[in-house]
Every structure is written in structure tokens, then in C-alpha cells.
Scaffold this motif. Structure first.
Motif, mmCIF file in Angstrom:
data_model
loop_
_atom_site.group_PDB
_atom_site.id
_atom_site.type_symbol
_atom_site.label_atom_id
_atom_site.label_comp_id
_atom_site.label_asym_id
_atom_site.label_seq_id
_atom_site.Cartn_x
_atom_site.Cartn_y
_atom_site.Cartn_z
ATOM 1 N N PHE A 1 -21.910 -3.364 2.925
ATOM 2 C CA PHE A 1 -20.614 -2.708 3.052
ATOM 3 C C PHE A 1 -20.628 -1.319 2.419
ATOM 4 O O PHE A 1 -21.395 -1.052 1.499
ATOM 5 C CB PHE A 1 -19.522 -3.558 2.405
ATOM 6 C CG PHE A 1 -19.499 -4.981 2.883
ATOM 7 C CD1 PHE A 1 -19.185 -5.276 4.202
ATOM 8 C CD2 PHE A 1 -19.813 -6.018 2.024
ATOM 9 C CE1 PHE A 1 -19.176 -6.587 4.655
ATOM 10 C CE2 PHE A 1 -19.798 -7.333 2.470
ATOM 11 C CZ PHE A 1 -19.488 -7.625 3.784
ATOM 12 N N LEU B 1 -14.170 -10.170 13.023
ATOM 13 C CA LEU B 1 -14.767 -9.103 12.216
ATOM 14 C C LEU B 1 -15.517 -8.056 13.042
ATOM 15 O O LEU B 1 -15.402 -6.859 12.760
ATOM 16 C CB LEU B 1 -15.678 -9.696 11.140
ATOM 17 C CG LEU B 1 -14.959 -10.209 9.892
ATOM 18 C CD1 LEU B 1 -15.920 -11.014 9.017
ATOM 19 C CD2 LEU B 1 -14.345 -9.068 9.097
ATOM 20 N N PRO B 2 -16.296 -8.430 14.076
ATOM 21 C CA PRO B 2 -16.939 -7.382 14.878
ATOM 22 C C PRO B 2 -15.949 -6.438 15.547
ATOM 23 O O PRO B 2 -16.208 -5.239 15.671
ATOM 24 C CB PRO B 2 -17.751 -8.182 15.906
ATOM 25 C CG PRO B 2 -18.036 -9.485 15.225
ATOM 26 C CD PRO B 2 -16.786 -9.779 14.439
ATOM 27 N N GLN C 1 -14.859 -3.994 12.977
ATOM 28 C CA GLN C 1 -15.895 -2.989 12.760
ATOM 29 C C GLN C 1 -15.851 -1.925 13.860
ATOM 30 O O GLN C 1 -15.948 -0.727 13.584
ATOM 31 C CB GLN C 1 -17.271 -3.651 12.715
ATOM 32 C CG GLN C 1 -18.440 -2.685 12.620
ATOM 33 C CD GLN C 1 -18.389 -1.793 11.390
ATOM 34 O OE1 GLN C 1 -17.911 -2.217 10.336
ATOM 35 N NE2 GLN C 1 -18.876 -0.566 11.506
ATOM 36 N N GLY D 1 -11.659 -4.243 4.227
ATOM 37 C CA GLY D 1 -11.735 -5.689 4.132
ATOM 38 C C GLY D 1 -11.363 -6.174 2.738
ATOM 39 O O GLY D 1 -11.598 -5.481 1.743
ATOM 40 N N GLY E 1 -21.790 -9.708 6.526
ATOM 41 C CA GLY E 1 -21.950 -8.264 6.689
ATOM 42 C C GLY E 1 -23.275 -7.909 7.324
ATOM 43 O O GLY E 1 -23.354 -7.051 8.216
ATOM 44 N N VAL F 1 -21.006 -5.705 9.855
ATOM 45 C CA VAL F 1 -19.755 -5.229 9.261
ATOM 46 C C VAL F 1 -20.100 -4.239 8.152
ATOM 47 O O VAL F 1 -20.852 -4.558 7.234
ATOM 48 C CB VAL F 1 -18.926 -6.404 8.702
ATOM 49 C CG1 VAL F 1 -17.640 -5.900 8.065
ATOM 50 C CG2 VAL F 1 -18.617 -7.403 9.817
#
Length: 204
Positions: free
Chosen positions: A42, A106-107, A110, A124, A138, A143
Motif C-alpha cells: 500500500f 477492492l479491485p 483500485q 482504505g 494487497g 491494491v
């Protein structure tokens, strides 16, 4: 990748699009500094208190509550981040690795962070989770946006909603315009919600 995703599996959980409630079983949290030696996937959190470079949504002084008065740890370490100091427009996603709809959306978050760069930021908040599992997400799902850590569900309690995923849409003045707990959001839904609540147009 298979080895890592095996760490994230919780028996009898199905990949559904509804939100996970507070009753969903979670792993025992670990402290952020107790990470394995791998570097964090991240981004760091140093820029969160500066407005996006080309923020297009004007601050609306009327209505909307401010982000909770909480201070959270950044996944990458460094100074803690006061949520009230975070500058919008922003999309704040509260998630956990043990929640299937969280992993599913989550994708898309992103991709939103890439498509809307300079207009808004995606942040996040990893909630009630183990660092190893969050890091694996991640790495395996690509991510990269900044990640805060909330082991005690302080954000959910402050917002009076015990759900994950939970996505909070914050305007340029740091005021909450919408809280979504409908489940996994896709690209089109995120673009529509950003347009509706933050007045920004991003590609779906």
C-alpha cells in the motif's frame, strides 16, 4: 498466489454481494508493527491531509457530518493520521480480508483510485483483521491506495454502522455525503455514486 489466498479463506463463507455484519467471525487481530518482513503493497499516508491536486468538487458548507474525530495508524507505519484532517473529495472504504464482498470490490476501488487520480482519493481502512491477511490481499489483488488500520472497529462505531464493506463518500470540506453498506460495489456503481454524491465525473 494460491498459498496466500488459502490464508484468507474462512470455512462456510460464500462469495456473496451482501455486506458482512458485525457477527461474522474474524481472525484475531495482530498489531501493525508485527508484520512479516515483506514491504507493504500500500501507499503511505503522508499525502492524506493535502487536497487532491485537481479536486473538482467544491466544498459544501451546509449539511453532512464530519468524519469521526479518530486517529488511526497507517499500514506502512509513520505518523498516525487524524481522520478529521483528511482532505476530500475522498472515497473511504472500510474492509476486512475475511469478508468475501470486501475482496470482490477492492479491485474496482483500485481502478477508481487510478481513474480519478487528481480529482479524488481512495483510502482504505482495514478493520478487525490480521496484518498478514491484509498484506496478502494487497499483493494478490493489486491494491495500492493508502491504507489505515482500525483494529477496534472505532470507525464503524463512530458511524453507527456495523458492516463491512462500508464505503463513505466525503466532500472537499471533509463532510460525509453518503455511506454505502449495500455490499460489493462495481466500477459502474462507484462512478455513479461519485457523480451523485461528490459531483465528480470519472470513467466507469
Amino acid at each position: 498466489m494460491t498459498r496466500r489466498l488459502a490464508l484468507l479463506s474462512v470455512p462456510l463463507l460464500l462469495l456473496v454481494t451482501t455486506a458482512c455484519t458485525a457477527g461474522t467471525e474474524a481472525p484475531t487481530p495482530t498489531r501493525p508493527e508485527a508484520a512479516a518482513g515483506r514491504p507493504s503493497p500500500f501507499q503511505d499516508c503522508t499525502a492524506l491531509t493535502a487536497a487532491p491536486a485537481a479536486a473538482g468538487a467544491a466544498e459544501d458548507a451546509a449539511g453532512g457530518e464530519l468524519l469521526p474525530e479518530l486517529t488511526l495508524t497507517c499500514f506502512t507505519g509513520g505518523a498516525q493520521v487524524a481522520l478529521r484532517d483528511v482532505r476530500g473529495p475522498a472515497v473511504v472504504n472500510i474492509w476486512a480480508s475475511w469478508c468475501p464482498p470486501c475482496r470482490k470490490e477492492l479491485p474496482a476501488l483500485q481502478r477508481l483510485s487510478e481513474r480519478a487520480e487528481g480529482q479524488l482519493r481512495v483510502i482504505g481502512v482495514n478493520s478487525r483483521d490480521s496484518r498478514e491477511a491484509a498484506q496478502a490481499i494487497g499483493e494478490d489483488f493489486g491494491v495500492r491506495f493508502p491504507m489505515l488500520v482500525d483494529q477496534g472497529e472505532a470507525v464503524q462505531r463512530a458511524l453507527r454502522r456495523k458492516f463491512v464493506p462500508m464505503t463513505v463518500f466525503v466532500d472537499a470540506g471533509g463532510r460525509i455525503r453518503h455511506v454505502d453498506t449495500s455490499g460489493a460495489l462495481d466500477d459502474a456503481q462507484l462512478a455513479e455514486l461519485v457523480q451523485q454524491h461528490l459531483g465528480l465525473t470519472v470513467a466507469a
